[in-house]
Design an enzyme around this catalytic site. Structure first.
Site, PDB file in Angstrom:
ATOM      1  N   ASN A  16      24.601  35.813  22.794  1.00 47.09           N
ATOM      2  CA  ASN A  16      22.955  35.685  24.175  1.00 47.09           C
ATOM      3  C   ASN A  16      23.765  35.053  24.888  1.00 47.09           C
ATOM      4  O   ASN A  16      23.510  35.396  26.515  1.00 47.09           O
ATOM      5  CB  ASN A  16      22.716  33.971  23.070  1.00 47.09           C
ATOM      6  CG  ASN A  16      21.165  33.905  22.236  1.00 47.09           C
ATOM      7  OD1 ASN A  16      20.550  34.606  22.888  1.00 47.09           O
ATOM      8  ND2 ASN A  16      21.913  33.439  21.296  1.00 47.09           N
ATOM      9  N   MET A  93      28.791  24.226  18.827  1.00 48.05           N
ATOM     10  CA  MET A  93      28.059  24.008  17.871  1.00 48.05           C
ATOM     11  C   MET A  93      28.360  22.079  17.945  1.00 48.05           C
ATOM     12  O   MET A  93      28.526  22.246  16.544  1.00 48.05           O
ATOM     13  CB  MET A  93      28.133  24.734  16.674  1.00 48.05           C
ATOM     14  CG  MET A  93      26.943  25.996  16.535  1.00 48.05           C
ATOM     15  SD  MET A  93      25.487  25.933  16.757  1.00 48.05           S
ATOM     16  CE  MET A  93      24.801  25.201  15.926  1.00 48.05           C
ATOM     17  N   HIS A 112      17.663  26.896  21.047  1.00 46.07           N
ATOM     18  CA  HIS A 112      17.983  26.403  19.851  1.00 46.07           C
ATOM     19  C   HIS A 112      16.598  27.684  18.740  1.00 46.07           C
ATOM     20  O   HIS A 112      15.421  28.065  19.109  1.00 46.07           O
ATOM     21  CB  HIS A 112      16.589  25.519  19.333  1.00 46.07           C
ATOM     22  CG  HIS A 112      17.265  24.375  18.305  1.00 46.07           C
ATOM     23  ND1 HIS A 112      18.279  24.140  17.743  1.00 46.07           N
ATOM     24  CD2 HIS A 112      16.233  24.234  17.594  1.00 46.07           C
ATOM     25  CE1 HIS A 112      17.860  23.725  16.304  1.00 46.07           C
ATOM     26  NE2 HIS A 112      16.713  23.611  15.727  1.00 46.07           N
ATOM     27  N   VAL A 147      18.939  15.423  19.880  1.00 47.02           N
ATOM     28  CA  VAL A 147      19.263  16.812  20.096  1.00 47.02           C
ATOM     29  C   VAL A 147      18.455  17.341  19.601  1.00 47.02           C
ATOM     30  O   VAL A 147      16.918  16.977  18.993  1.00 47.02           O
ATOM     31  CB  VAL A 147      20.084  16.017  18.297  1.00 47.02           C
ATOM     32  CG1 VAL A 147      20.172  17.926  17.685  1.00 47.02           C
ATOM     33  CG2 VAL A 147      20.889  15.676  18.284  1.00 47.02           C
ATOM     34  N   ASP A 148      18.197  18.046  20.638  1.00 44.58           N
ATOM     35  CA  ASP A 148      17.065  20.026  20.558  1.00 44.58           C
ATOM     36  C   ASP A 148      14.933  18.851  20.622  1.00 44.58           C
ATOM     37  O   ASP A 148      14.859  19.155  20.021  1.00 44.58           O
ATOM     38  CB  ASP A 148      17.010  20.191  18.842  1.00 44.58           C
ATOM     39  CG  ASP A 148      18.310  20.566  18.700  1.00 44.58           C
ATOM     40  OD1 ASP A 148      19.075  21.437  19.109  1.00 44.58           O
ATOM     41  OD2 ASP A 148      18.894  20.590  17.603  1.00 44.58           O
ATOM     42  N   GLU A 177      15.862  36.321  21.053  1.00 45.51           N
ATOM     43  CA  GLU A 177      16.549  35.236  21.717  1.00 45.51           C
ATOM     44  C   GLU A 177      17.145  36.218  22.992  1.00 45.51           C
ATOM     45  O   GLU A 177      17.094  35.061  24.068  1.00 45.51           O
ATOM     46  CB  GLU A 177      17.515  34.284  20.921  1.00 45.51           C
ATOM     47  CG  GLU A 177      16.716  34.051  19.487  1.00 45.51           C
ATOM     48  CD  GLU A 177      18.196  33.448  18.988  1.00 45.51           C
ATOM     49  OE1 GLU A 177      19.429  32.631  19.537  1.00 45.51           O
ATOM     50  OE2 GLU A 177      18.472  33.534  17.958  1.00 45.51           O
TER      51      GLU A 177
HETATM   52  C1  GAR Z   1      22.013  31.824  18.168  1.00 46.93           C
HETATM   53  O1  GAR Z   1      20.869  32.221  16.884  1.00 46.93           O
HETATM   54  C2  GAR Z   1      21.532  29.852  18.484  1.00 46.93           C
HETATM   55  O2  GAR Z   1      20.070  29.635  18.417  1.00 46.93           O
HETATM   56  C3  GAR Z   1      21.934  29.402  17.678  1.00 46.93           C
HETATM   57  O3  GAR Z   1      23.282  29.876  16.965  1.00 46.93           O
HETATM   58  C4  GAR Z   1      23.067  31.469  18.002  1.00 46.93           C
HETATM   59  C5  GAR Z   1      24.058  31.763  18.544  1.00 46.93           C
HETATM   60  O4  GAR Z   1      24.274  33.020  18.460  1.00 46.93           O
HETATM   61  N1  GAR Z   1      22.236  27.982  18.058  1.00 46.93           N
HETATM   62  C6  GAR Z   1      22.134  26.520  16.787  1.00 46.93           C
HETATM   63  O5  GAR Z   1      21.356  27.039  16.282  1.00 46.93           O
HETATM   64  C7  GAR Z   1      22.030  25.224  18.589  1.00 46.93           C
HETATM   65  N2  GAR Z   1      21.749  24.119  17.650  1.00 46.93           N
HETATM   66  P1  GAR Z   1      25.183  33.829  19.837  1.00 46.93           P
HETATM   67  O6  GAR Z   1      26.421  32.982  19.498  1.00 46.93           O
HETATM   68  O7  GAR Z   1      25.033  35.208  19.196  1.00 46.93           O
HETATM   69  O8  GAR Z   1      24.596  33.247  20.594  1.00 46.93           O
END
Ligand code: GAR
Length: 196
Positions: A16, A93, A112, A147-148, A177
């Site tokens: 992302n 995270m 999210h 959270v979220d 995303e």
């Molecule tokens: C993504 O799918 C994002 O939406 C999720 O982690 C992944 C990160 O991927 N985020 C969460 O779960 C936050 N609670 P990336 O490092 O390739 O962007």
């Protein structure tokens, strides 16, 4: 138009982050990446950011044990030094304490992988499948102390297909995303500029 100085916070792959960096190559994009910061020194996304010529910082949360605020104080210092005006959490995270969130409230957004308010927290895809949902999706929202839980900026959805697993769903959602986040972040910047 002035571009807002952007920090992207990651913990891993950083796909992302990459989508945002690509969008921000356009000089008309309202955010200018000035820092990519990770709580994991081995995050793959840090290499990607370096290769793109963006300043990076690694602040290992493990160094601070259970003292979340001590970790966050160092993060906050780095962000302030870099002149950051908006933060995008992109697969970051670590749950942030109210101390940090309050410092950046109205200037920090997150992506999210669920259609919030459904499935806050982890295992979002499996929970959507277990619930028998017919669609899944992702949400970009302002970060608030819960959270979220913050106000939703933008969402995108896709149908759940017969035979979908948590992995297949995550894989199909990822490009969605990547499309959503730069767009929603742009809206967030416009919102900040309007408030200023
Ligand atoms: C993504 O799918 C994002 O939406 C999720 O982690 C992944 C990160 O991927 N985020 C969460 O779960 C936050 N609670 P990336 O490092 O390739 O962007």
């Amino acid at each position: 138009m002035t571009r807002l100085n952007l920090a992207i916070l990651i913990s891993g792959r950083g796909s992302n982050m990459e989508a945002i960096l690509e969008a921000a190559q356009d000089p008309a994009y309202p955010a200018k990446p000035v820092l990519v910061l990770s709580n994991r020194p081995d995050a793959k996304g840090l290499e990607t950011a370096r290769a793109a010529g963006i300043a990076t910082a690694a602040i290992d949360h493990k160094t601070y044990g259970k003292d979340r605020e001590a970790f966050e104080r160092v993060v906050h210092e780095q962000l302030t030094e870099a002149g950051v005006e908006i933060i995008a959490l992109a697969g970051f995270m670590r749950v942030l304490t109210p101390w940090f969130v309050n410092k950046w409230q109205g200037r920090m957004v997150n992506i999210h992988p669920s259609l919030l308010p459904k499935y806050k927290g982890l295992d979002t895809h499996q929970r959507a499948l277990d619930a028998g949902d017919t669609e899944a999706g992702c949400t970009v929202h302002w970060v608030s102390p819960g959270v979220d839980d913050g106000e939703i900026i933008q969402q995108a959805s896709l149908p759940i297909l017969p035979g979908d697993t948590a992995d297949s769903l995550a894989a199909r959602l990822l490009p969605v995303e990547h499309q959503l986040y730069p767009e929603a972040l742009s809206k967030a910047c416009a919102d900040i500029q309007t408030r200023a």
